[in-house]
Design an enzyme around this catalytic site. Structure first.
Site, PDB file in Angstrom:
ATOM      1  N   CYS A 329       0.834  -1.204   0.000  1.00  0.00           N
ATOM      2  CA  CYS A 329       0.000   0.000   0.000  1.00  0.00           C
ATOM      3  C   CYS A 329       0.871   1.257   0.000  1.00  0.00           C
ATOM      4  CB  CYS A 329      -0.978  -0.036   1.167  1.00  0.00           C
ATOM      5  SG  CYS A 329      -2.376   1.102   0.955  1.00  0.00           S
ATOM      6  N   HIS A 435      -3.434  -5.512   1.362  1.00  0.00           N
ATOM      7  CA  HIS A 435      -3.218  -5.780   2.781  1.00  0.00           C
ATOM      8  C   HIS A 435      -3.610  -7.232   3.063  1.00  0.00           C
ATOM      9  CE1 HIS A 435      -2.380  -1.678   4.002  1.00  0.00           C
ATOM     10  NE2 HIS A 435      -3.425  -1.262   3.316  1.00  0.00           N
TER      11      HIS A 435
END
Length: 496
Positions: A329, A435
């Site tokens: 991310c 994630h």
């Protein structure tokens, strides 16, 4: 009508989240339909539900302990700090606005309606609601604005159990002081107290407990021993940032000031031959075999941190010596050439150079992408040799879009047809928006075995089954807490 009890603390990190999870598991095993609830959570460690809504990770743990799929009703307000005095406000799983603390409290009346709607929806579907407060319950400067501690208890007419942490010292004073600072009507809600994180001979504690019970006229409901558990921590108060010790594979995680979703690395910490080290300054990477750059709530500011601390110089040095690097991310964005934020979504700075280890560019967007997603690798990198048809799943939480601008290749084809992630032309660098990627057992074991082989360590045929391990940990937690609390009195408080 639903039964409910609220767990409030004498301060932050006294164990409210974990004890709420324990009681969720205990009553779930007794056959009740039990659900967790926290009206307002402040955390950078968040999760995306199946319907694409964002919520605090602590309530996800509690939902799993209760045998439930997490829903945003369990945590209708999530505050994600962006500065020392402001936060991104998530309402019902979606971005509402960025607010400074003073402005946030001006919206109290509206926030109450959000909270009550979520609570009523949740309570209509469950027998028992286990409610968690936030921070300390006796913040007398905030009582008239409170919507998460005694203010919430008043809104839903909930009985309260007060939790104190003996590990940090002064537990009798903290329980007594919290109780005495409360308004008389609030004190009446407290039906008992629990002393948490105890080490030693409980007989030595008993005289003090009896004296405290007489002083405040409420009973002690239990003394919970200090527990070593492999359960996700709520936020950066976690002791995991201290790292662990051992031999084997040395993984360095950059400890960004705005680090988010550090629970991405929990599965790695559970591997017996993996040693985690959190990197916060230059000169800490000499023994590192793999560098991980985590998510961030303020990617540009965290990029500046990496430059200012000289950590970039260590990353380049390790890269040139053959060390692999993975970014997730915000960490993925940091690995690229440039991060642009013309709309000041996360920062007052409009652009910054990234590390330039991936040929990508990130442009911050006003809309946040939140989704659970699956896919499969279409290209491999040095650590991932057996990538063909390897499935992978996780969840996305990001405000930016990243594009490949030269040479490098995409990593994953998602089920919606889109591409995720980038692999460098040399194969040593991998970035992704997914994630939870290390919760994929096959993926995790594949890259760890490559590193084991490289270091002459014993290979592992089958990695930890992470989901099964979590279930065992929830049972272990419930067993320990059951042994050390007065469950009969708690059931009386719940009117069960």
């Amino acid at each position: 009508m639903e039964k409910k009890v609220m767990f409030l603390g004498t301060g932050s990190s006294v164990g409210k989240s974990i004890l709420t999870a324990a009681l969720c598991r205990i009553f779930y095993r007794k056959g009740y339909k039990v659900a967790p609830f926290k009206s307002q959570n402040m955390a950078l460690n968040s999760f995306v539900t199946k319907d694409g809504k964002e919520m605090g990770r602590a309530q996800v743990v509690q939902a799993e302990a209760a045998g439930l799929e997490p829903t945003v009703e369990m945590n209708p307000i999530l505050l994600k700090p962006t500065t020392d005095i402001g936060s991104q406000v998530i309402l019902n799983g979606k971005v509402y606005k960025n607010l400074k603390a003073a402005d946030y409290y001006l919206e109290k009346d509206y926030l109450k309606t959000v909270i009550m709607k979520s609570y009523n929806n949740l309570s209509s579907k469950h027998d028992v609601i286990m409610i968690e407060g936030a921070g300390g319950c006796a913040e007398i400067n905030l009582r008239d604005k409170d919507i998460v501690n005694m203010g919430l208890a008043e809104m839903i007419d909930a009985p309260v159990i007060l939790i104190g942490d003996i590990d940090r010292g002064g537990v009798f004073a903290s329980i007594y002081g919290s109780f005495m600072l409360l308004e008389p009507e609030d004190r009446k809600r407290i039906k008992g107290f629990i002393i948490n994180k105890f080490r030693g001979d409980v007989d030595l504690l008993t005289p003090g407990i009896k004296m405290l019970e007489e002083m405040i006229d409420i009973p002690c409901l239990g003394v919970i021993p200090h527990m070593e558990l492999n359960i996700d921590d709520e936020d950066s108060v976690t002791h995991r940032f201290e790292g662990n010790k051992g031999s084997g594979i040395n993984i360095g995680i950059i400890k960004l000031p705005h680090i988010s979703n550090f629970s991405d690395f929990t599965p790695l910490e559970l591997e017996k031959d993996v040693n985690i080290k959190y990197i916060s300054s230059k000169g800490q990477m000499d023994d590192i075999d793999l560098i991980l750059i985590p998510g961030s709530k303020n990617t540009i500011d965290d990029m500046r941190f990496i430059f200012d601390r000289g950590i970039d110089q260590d990353i380049y040095r390790k890269y040139k010596s053959g060390t692999n690097i993975i970014g997730i991310c915000g960490g993925y964005q940091i690995l690229g050439r440039e991060i642009i934020d013309d709309n000041n979504v996360e920062s007052s700075i409009n652009r910054i150079n990234g590390l330039g280890l991936l040929n990508t560019k990130t442009i911050m967007a006003k809309e946040k992408s939140t989704t659970q997603i699956s896919g499969e690798f279409i290209n491999g990198f040095e650590l991932l040799k057996d990538f063909e048809d390897m499935p992978v799943s996780g969840y996305e939480i990001h405000m930016g879009e990243t594009e490949i601008i030269a040479n490098d290749v995409p990593a994953i084809r998602l089920e919606n047809g889109k591409l995720d992630g980038t692999i460098s032309k040399c194969g040593k660098i991998f970035g992704t928006y997914l994630h939870g990627i290390f919760e994929n057992d096959k993926f995790r074991n594949n890259i760890l075995n490559y590193m084991r082989e490289k270091k002459g360590l014993e290979m592992v045929a089958e990695s930890i089954d992470y989901k099964s391990l979590k279930e065992r940990e929830y049972d272990k937690l419930a067993d320990t807490v059951s042994e050390h609390i007065d469950l009969t009195k708690i059931m009386e408080i719940l009117e069960l």
